[in-house]
Write a protein that holds these residues in place. Structure first.
Motif, mmCIF file in Angstrom:
data_model
loop_
_atom_site.group_PDB
_atom_site.id
_atom_site.type_symbol
_atom_site.label_atom_id
_atom_site.label_comp_id
_atom_site.label_asym_id
_atom_site.label_seq_id
_atom_site.Cartn_x
_atom_site.Cartn_y
_atom_site.Cartn_z
ATOM 1 N N ASP A 35 44.804 23.660 65.261
ATOM 2 C CA ASP A 35 43.372 23.652 64.943
ATOM 3 C C ASP A 35 42.981 22.241 64.516
ATOM 4 O OD1 ASP A 35 40.790 24.015 64.073
ATOM 5 O OD2 ASP A 35 41.227 25.754 62.823
ATOM 6 N N ARG A 36 42.696 21.421 65.501
ATOM 7 C CA ARG A 36 42.433 20.015 65.239
ATOM 8 C C ARG A 36 41.174 19.807 64.409
ATOM 9 N NH1 ARG A 36 39.786 15.676 66.335
ATOM 10 N NH2 ARG A 36 40.925 13.688 66.323
ATOM 11 N N GLU A 37 40.130 20.580 64.670
ATOM 12 C CA GLU A 37 38.869 20.387 63.954
ATOM 13 C C GLU A 37 39.058 20.579 62.452
ATOM 14 O OE1 GLU A 37 35.990 19.388 65.509
ATOM 15 O OE2 GLU A 37 37.286 19.214 67.265
ATOM 16 N N THR A 38 39.764 21.625 62.084
ATOM 17 C CA THR A 38 40.023 21.878 60.664
ATOM 18 C C THR A 38 40.899 20.789 60.074
ATOM 19 O OG1 THR A 38 39.770 24.268 60.907
ATOM 20 C CG2 THR A 38 41.065 23.490 59.027
ATOM 21 N N ALA A 39 41.932 20.379 60.821
ATOM 22 C CA ALA A 39 42.855 19.365 60.321
ATOM 23 C C ALA A 39 42.135 18.047 60.053
ATOM 24 C CB ALA A 39 43.995 19.153 61.319
ATOM 25 N N VAL A 40 41.309 17.599 60.984
ATOM 26 C CA VAL A 40 40.614 16.324 60.814
ATOM 27 C C VAL A 40 39.654 16.400 59.639
ATOM 28 C CG1 VAL A 40 38.965 14.721 61.861
ATOM 29 C CG2 VAL A 40 40.899 15.580 63.192
ATOM 30 N N ARG A 41 38.946 17.501 59.517
ATOM 31 C CA ARG A 41 38.023 17.642 58.393
ATOM 32 C C ARG A 41 38.787 17.554 57.064
ATOM 33 N NH1 ARG A 41 32.865 19.275 57.925
ATOM 34 N NH2 ARG A 41 32.800 19.817 60.142
ATOM 35 N N GLU A 42 39.946 18.200 56.979
ATOM 36 C CA GLU A 42 40.741 18.153 55.750
ATOM 37 C C GLU A 42 41.254 16.739 55.475
ATOM 38 O OE1 GLU A 42 43.826 21.058 55.544
ATOM 39 O OE2 GLU A 42 42.490 22.730 56.037
ATOM 40 N N VAL A 43 41.694 16.036 56.529
ATOM 41 C CA VAL A 43 42.206 14.680 56.339
ATOM 42 C C VAL A 43 41.097 13.752 55.863
ATOM 43 C CG1 VAL A 43 43.156 12.655 57.511
ATOM 44 C CG2 VAL A 43 44.100 14.924 57.980
ATOM 45 N N VAL A 44 39.931 13.836 56.476
ATOM 46 C CA VAL A 44 38.827 12.947 56.105
ATOM 47 C C VAL A 44 38.368 13.239 54.678
ATOM 48 C CG1 VAL A 44 36.486 12.228 56.667
ATOM 49 C CG2 VAL A 44 38.126 12.645 58.495
ATOM 50 N N ALA A 45 38.351 14.510 54.295
ATOM 51 C CA ALA A 45 38.002 14.851 52.918
ATOM 52 C C ALA A 45 39.032 14.275 51.951
ATOM 53 C CB ALA A 45 37.904 16.364 52.760
ATOM 54 N N SER A 46 40.310 14.312 52.337
ATOM 55 C CA SER A 46 41.344 13.739 51.474
ATOM 56 C C SER A 46 41.212 12.221 51.393
ATOM 57 C CB SER A 46 42.740 14.123 51.984
ATOM 58 O OG SER A 46 43.125 13.356 53.113
ATOM 59 N N GLN A 47 40.734 11.595 52.455
ATOM 60 C CA GLN A 47 40.506 10.156 52.420
ATOM 61 C C GLN A 47 39.410 9.805 51.420
ATOM 62 O OE1 GLN A 47 39.894 9.070 56.670
ATOM 63 N NE2 GLN A 47 41.778 7.916 56.394
ATOM 64 N N TYR A 48 38.359 10.608 51.423
ATOM 65 C CA TYR A 48 37.274 10.325 50.483
ATOM 66 C C TYR A 48 37.787 10.404 49.048
ATOM 67 C CZ TYR A 48 32.841 10.344 48.071
ATOM 68 O OH TYR A 48 31.813 10.020 47.222
ATOM 69 N N ALA A 49 38.627 11.396 48.775
ATOM 70 C CA ALA A 49 39.174 11.533 47.429
ATOM 71 C C ALA A 49 40.102 10.370 47.089
ATOM 72 C CB ALA A 49 39.920 12.856 47.304
ATOM 73 N N ALA A 50 40.926 9.949 48.066
ATOM 74 C CA ALA A 50 41.907 8.901 47.806
ATOM 75 C C ALA A 50 41.261 7.526 47.646
ATOM 76 C CB ALA A 50 42.940 8.869 48.931
ATOM 77 N N PHE A 51 40.160 7.286 48.357
ATOM 78 C CA PHE A 51 39.550 5.955 48.380
ATOM 79 C C PHE A 51 38.185 5.925 47.695
ATOM 80 C CE2 PHE A 51 42.565 5.936 51.871
ATOM 81 C CZ PHE A 51 43.114 4.661 51.827
ATOM 82 N N SER A 52 37.840 6.967 46.970
ATOM 83 C CA SER A 52 36.479 7.080 46.437
ATOM 84 C C SER A 52 36.067 5.885 45.579
ATOM 85 C CB SER A 52 36.324 8.374 45.639
ATOM 86 O OG SER A 52 37.250 8.408 44.563
ATOM 87 N N SER A 53 37.012 5.312 44.842
ATOM 88 C CA SER A 53 36.668 4.179 43.980
ATOM 89 C C SER A 53 36.317 2.925 44.768
ATOM 90 C CB SER A 53 37.833 3.879 43.028
ATOM 91 O OG SER A 53 38.974 3.461 43.751
ATOM 92 N N GLU A 54 36.638 2.909 46.069
ATOM 93 C CA GLU A 54 36.385 1.737 46.916
ATOM 94 C C GLU A 54 35.256 1.962 47.911
ATOM 95 O OE1 GLU A 54 40.103 -0.151 48.369
ATOM 96 O OE2 GLU A 54 41.082 1.612 47.480
ATOM 97 N N LEU A 55 34.592 3.103 47.828
ATOM 98 C CA LEU A 55 33.608 3.453 48.844
ATOM 99 C C LEU A 55 32.173 3.114 48.456
ATOM 100 C CD1 LEU A 55 35.084 6.833 50.137
ATOM 101 C CD2 LEU A 55 35.392 4.520 51.046
ATOM 102 N N ALA A 56 32.015 2.303 47.458
ATOM 103 C CA ALA A 56 30.722 1.709 47.103
ATOM 104 C C ALA A 56 29.600 2.731 46.987
ATOM 105 C CB ALA A 56 30.350 0.640 48.145
ATOM 106 N N GLY A 57 29.919 3.876 46.385
ATOM 107 C CA GLY A 57 28.877 4.854 46.134
ATOM 108 C C GLY A 57 28.508 5.724 47.308
ATOM 109 N N ALA A 58 29.203 5.596 48.461
ATOM 110 C CA ALA A 58 28.924 6.474 49.601
ATOM 111 C C ALA A 58 29.220 7.914 49.193
ATOM 112 C CB ALA A 58 29.786 6.078 50.800
ATOM 113 N N THR A 59 28.323 8.829 49.505
ATOM 114 C CA THR A 59 28.545 10.226 49.133
ATOM 115 C C THR A 59 29.626 10.835 50.018
ATOM 116 O OG1 THR A 59 26.910 11.095 50.680
ATOM 117 C CG2 THR A 59 26.139 10.455 48.469
#
Length: 237
Positions: A35-59
């Motif tokens: 299920d690629r769609e679910t996997a990519v969504r989960e990975v991208v969400a994990s990226q936001y959590a991992a890099f949130s301090s560097e994302l300059a306020g992007a929601t």
């Protein structure tokens, strides 16, 4: 891994009768078993959590939503996607390479199966069918998915484009798969979600093509069998 180019819209007659004399069932991986769609969504969400301090306020909604748009169901080139995302969000350029590396380090560890994948393979195997996977992509990533999905015990052959130096829809990669099983093309069917890479490629190679319907791609332009779920294969072969 998928190609960049998508199919042209089209439709064709469906083949609704059971497939005869099928001794092997071959599968696409991404969007068919995995299920690629679910996997990519989960990975991208994990990226936001991992890099949130560097994302300059992007929601989170903006980061995840735009990433999924650029990904284009697997047809967006990641090496170009992340630089574009970083530029659009006004982030430091070096962050693109780190996000890119994080994606591939994380992607194969998130392994949701499509409904019925393991049960269908187990039932086909119990009936005596030979089974295999023919997929485009990197060996490291695709083999990691198959291990995480626990599908390797059911498979007689696994052909990955990087190792074979052939890519779907080239008929040669399908021919190679059935030859490794000691069968003729007409004794095998191929199941996949992409109308060109999977359905057209398999048909050109002489296999019976089974399209797993998806809202992401238009119907194939040539005659094919269509299913809405993997378990429907059990009534066809």
């Amino acid at each position: 891994m998928r190609d960049d180019a998508g199919p042209s819209p089209g439709s064709s007659p469906l083949i609704s009768t059971p497939l005869r004399d099928i001794q092997a069932v071959l599968f696409d991986l991404d969007g068919t078993l995995f299920d690629r769609e679910t996997a990519v969504r989960e990975v991208v969400a994990s990226q936001y959590a991992a890099f949130s301090s560097e994302l300059a306020g992007a929601t989170r909604e903006r980061f995840v939503g735009r990433m999924l748009e650029l990904d284009a169901h697997g047809y967006g080139d990641k090496s170009e996607l992340y630089p574009r995302l970083v530029q659009e969000l006004g982030l430091p350029e070096p962050l693109a390479a780190r996000l890119h590396a994080h994606f591939w380090d994380t992607y194969a560890t998130v392994a949701p199966a499509l409904p019925g994948a393991r049960a269908t393979l187990a039932a086909l195997r119990a009936r005596g069918h030979r089974l295999g996977v023919v997929t485009n992509g990197r060996v490291r990533v695709q083999e990691a998915k198959l291990r995480a999905l626990d599908l390797l015990p059911y498979l007689d052959v696994v052909l990955i484009s990087e190792r074979e130096q052939l890519r779907k829809p080239d008929p040669a990669i399908f021919h190679r798969a059935v030859e490794r099983l000691g069968l003729r093309a007409g004794q095998a069917c191929y199941v996949g979600d992409h109308p060109v890479k999977d359905v057209l490629g398999a048909r050109d190679a002489g296999l019976h093509a089974v399209w797993l319907r998806t809202p992401h791609f238009p119907a194939p332009e040539l005659a094919h069998t269509a299913i809405d779920g993997l378990s429907e294969l059990l009534a066809l072969v």
